[in-house]
Write a protein that holds these residues in place. Sequence first.
Motif, PDB file in Angstrom:
ATOM      1  N   PHE A 183      54.401  31.503  27.183  1.00  0.00           N
ATOM      2  CA  PHE A 183      52.949  31.429  26.572  1.00  0.00           C
ATOM      3  C   PHE A 183      52.057  30.940  27.608  1.00  0.00           C
ATOM      4  N   LEU A 184      52.558  29.791  28.463  1.00  0.00           N
ATOM      5  CA  LEU A 184      51.717  29.328  29.258  1.00  0.00           C
ATOM      6  C   LEU A 184      51.211  29.898  30.623  1.00  0.00           C
ATOM      7  N   ASN A 185      52.169  31.001  30.624  1.00  0.00           N
ATOM      8  CA  ASN A 185      52.082  31.752  32.085  1.00  0.00           C
ATOM      9  C   ASN A 185      51.606  33.097  31.902  1.00  0.00           C
ATOM     10  N   ALA A 186      51.226  33.548  30.495  1.00  0.00           N
ATOM     11  CA  ALA A 186      50.567  34.756  30.332  1.00  0.00           C
ATOM     12  C   ALA A 186      49.147  35.075  30.886  1.00  0.00           C
ATOM     13  N   PRO A 187      48.345  33.970  30.818  1.00  0.00           N
ATOM     14  CA  PRO A 187      46.852  34.234  31.284  1.00  0.00           C
ATOM     15  C   PRO A 187      46.691  34.884  32.476  1.00  0.00           C
ATOM     16  N   GLY A 188      47.640  34.525  33.654  1.00  0.00           N
ATOM     17  CA  GLY A 188      47.519  35.323  34.929  1.00  0.00           C
ATOM     18  C   GLY A 188      47.635  36.744  34.826  1.00  0.00           C
ATOM     19  N   ASP A 189      48.396  37.286  33.839  1.00  0.00           N
ATOM     20  CA  ASP A 189      48.746  38.678  33.757  1.00  0.00           C
ATOM     21  C   ASP A 189      47.549  39.588  33.374  1.00  0.00           C
ATOM     22  N   ILE A 190      46.678  39.617  34.145  1.00  0.00           N
ATOM     23  CA  ILE A 190      45.419  40.901  34.062  1.00  0.00           C
ATOM     24  C   ILE A 190      45.544  41.903  35.168  1.00  0.00           C
ATOM     25  N   PRO A 191      44.716  42.774  34.690  1.00  0.00           N
ATOM     26  CA  PRO A 191      44.735  44.121  35.605  1.00  0.00           C
ATOM     27  C   PRO A 191      44.200  43.740  36.941  1.00  0.00           C
ATOM     28  N   GLY A 192      44.799  44.267  37.915  1.00  0.00           N
ATOM     29  CA  GLY A 192      44.374  44.266  39.326  1.00  0.00           C
ATOM     30  C   GLY A 192      45.853  44.683  40.277  1.00  0.00           C
ATOM     31  N   SER A 193      45.625  44.269  41.327  1.00  0.00           N
ATOM     32  CA  SER A 193      46.839  44.327  42.284  1.00  0.00           C
ATOM     33  C   SER A 193      48.052  43.753  41.829  1.00  0.00           C
ATOM     34  N   PHE A 194      49.161  44.430  41.674  1.00  0.00           N
ATOM     35  CA  PHE A 194      50.371  43.981  41.105  1.00  0.00           C
ATOM     36  C   PHE A 194      50.855  42.767  41.842  1.00  0.00           C
ATOM     37  N   LYS A 195      50.668  42.754  43.169  1.00  0.00           N
ATOM     38  CA  LYS A 195      51.245  41.887  44.184  1.00  0.00           C
ATOM     39  C   LYS A 195      50.638  40.648  43.770  1.00  0.00           C
ATOM     40  N   ARG A 196      49.108  40.497  43.734  1.00  0.00           N
ATOM     41  CA  ARG A 196      48.413  39.317  43.242  1.00  0.00           C
ATOM     42  C   ARG A 196      48.737  38.803  41.746  1.00  0.00           C
ATOM     43  N   LYS A 197      48.842  39.937  40.841  1.00  0.00           N
ATOM     44  CA  LYS A 197      49.240  39.372  39.529  1.00  0.00           C
ATOM     45  C   LYS A 197      50.678  38.551  39.717  1.00  0.00           C
ATOM     46  N   VAL A 198      51.541  38.857  40.465  1.00  0.00           N
ATOM     47  CA  VAL A 198      52.840  38.531  40.513  1.00  0.00           C
ATOM     48  C   VAL A 198      52.676  36.911  40.766  1.00  0.00           C
ATOM     49  N   ASN A 199      51.791  36.846  42.225  1.00  0.00           N
ATOM     50  CA  ASN A 199      51.666  35.645  42.739  1.00  0.00           C
ATOM     51  C   ASN A 199      50.915  34.598  42.091  1.00  0.00           C
TER      52      ASN A 199
END
Length: 755
Positions: free
Chosen positions: A51-67
């Motif tokens: 739950f805590l780490n879901a906010p960073g999952d937004i549209p955009g570069s997949f690499k930046r999303k993973v980072n």
Amino acid sequence: MKKKLKQLELFLKSSRFDRGLRIGIGITLPFAVLYFLGYFEYAPAVVVGAFLNAPGDIPGSFKRKVNAILISIGLTMVITTLILFSKPFLPLLLLVIAIITFAVSLISVYGFRASLVSFSGLLSMVIAFAIQKETAQEIFVHVALMGIGGIWYLVVSFIFQKLAPVKDQNQLLSDTLLLTGKYLKLRAKLLTRKNKRNARFKETFVLQNQINEKHETLRETLLTARKRSGRSRYEEKQLLILLSTINIFELIEAKYLDYERIDGIFGAHKEFLKASKKLNKIMGNHLIRLSEILIQNDKVPDKEILINALSKASKSITNYINTVKLPEAREGALVLKNLYDYQEQLLQEIKTIRRVMANVKEASKVSLKREDSSQFLTLQEYRLNVLVQNLSLDSTMFRHSLRLSIAILFAYSLGFVFDIQNTYWILLTIIVIMRPSYGLTKERSKDRIIGTLIGAAIAVGIVLLTQNVVVYAILAIVSLIFAFALLQQNYKSAAALITISIVFVYSFINPDAFEVIQYRVIDTVIGSTIAVVANYVLLPSWEVNNLKQVLLNALKMNKNYLLATQELYQDPSKNKLSYNVARKEAFLAISNLNAAFQRLTQDPKSKQRQFQLIYEIVTLNQTMVSAIASIGNFISNHTTTPASIEFHILMKKIANTLEMSFDSLDHTQLHKKVAEETAEDAQEKLLDKYQQLSNLRDENINQGHLELDTETLHALQEAYLIANHMAWLKSLSENLKKATEHYRASIVDDQETFY
């Protein structure tokens, strides 16, 4: 009913609902699996980690999303550890809360994605207060399981990405087409509705900002996609749609007309503008329909209505000339012709989008060099000096971080002194709704309270109807999925659904659901009140005091765009790329200025100093960008004559006036000037050139040569547009200089004296 069903279909097929499902699966699956395996005691920690780490999952570069998610996992683990170890020692705990809140909230200076990682960190701090772990071993096991939960969510996100690799991009393209369609329809209304123009202008500011934000995210996603392996055919199609939507946006901007002049030209003949207005409306509706088709995968609609509307717009020019008669009708006819040409270009871009969406094999392919495409990306600066530069009371984020830290400490102390049962709910409310600006915090606070009350009322109704725990579990999961799906789209509804979900989750811990509902409502009201009051009294950051840098950037980018257009006129083929980059930067700068103005309108009336002056400055900057775009668009789409000396003199004059505005605001010394009489003489000569061509055309008509050849028409169009737009730009730049000087004297100087 049919419309409601279509909206439901679009929502269920959207990437927003997809994201809600990702979070729902990320949370519920570990619960179910660990329960059936007999390790249910480990489930809460894993679920919290997901739950805590879901906010960073937004549209955009997949690499930046993973980072972003990986950094979020590490940050939440460290923060949870610090809070759990500090809890037994109140003075230490208060110090740790203050340091974590300030440091983590300041991460937001690195942009939107970083702000979501920051939110995850703050959320982990709040949730840690609800966790009861006594020994070091228990704490480390819990934190390790949280890390596993975070990795699990990353895996879920990766799987969804592989199953639907283009869903986020399609949603962004759909949203962009929808907003662009609405913007085109809104601009159509400006053409004839004189009494509502000011209100419409303010609406355009909001739409411009939203469209630019979508363009930025799409550039990041599509221009960086598969750099090593190359773009797929589908990504090629998506990029074509993006480029066409950007071109449409520029075309709309380029026709930010001199409405007062149009009112004067047409006077009692406004009916001849209605065909152009209707064409804009039809094209806007068509873009909105295309936005829906991207999600629904339906057939592309028939284009006959577009072609017929364009034909009527063309006939209205002839009708106007026949009614008013030449030469009196010439100026109005040229306005209508320029408007028609622009709409014809718009229709060509819409046809390009239609061909791409209809899978036409002949649809043109994108040819964009990698080094060229990189110039269109706005890269976020992640160096340490960005953080250091914000360690000052002049920084909005620094003030927000201090304000948030004080509010959190106060709320926790309040809960400790009065022994409030779930103090962390108050803290959670503060973290969720508190924003750097007072207006947005107040708006979210209102939505949060209303949403919570609605959710509580629904929960009470369900509790009165049934006490079935299976029903509670199903409702908790379903409401959570829909809450996250609606979080960005409708915060009030999301707040209601989150309340329902929390009430039923807590019903498993506390059988008295009414008590849970009562505390939830009270704590939400307390947290919202603290957030709003803190934003108003603790180091308040009123937007009127933050406009200077945004305005300076807009002035700078306007000047760069103006000079890039001058170079384009000299050599269109050689300077096209630099012109496009300057255009993009100018559009982003004006978008940021519009966003700042919107935040200003949300501040208390007493804090909106010189509101009309600021509105004038924003409008003048917006109009300048559009006037420049109009010249650039004409040059890009027509064969033009060589740029005259008078054109260059006026360009230099306008650029210098913009530089004087910048220097006046920035307190620097200007060294270059253009004599006013030289500029006035150049302006007269440009107008004379149009008049000479006009007189020559009158002579030809008198001699019986009624047919107008294309070369003469284009020469008249060019002379008319360049002469009038250069005079318009000169006037706009002078008015902007006066307004900027007034702004500096009445606001900036007072502010600097205060500090």
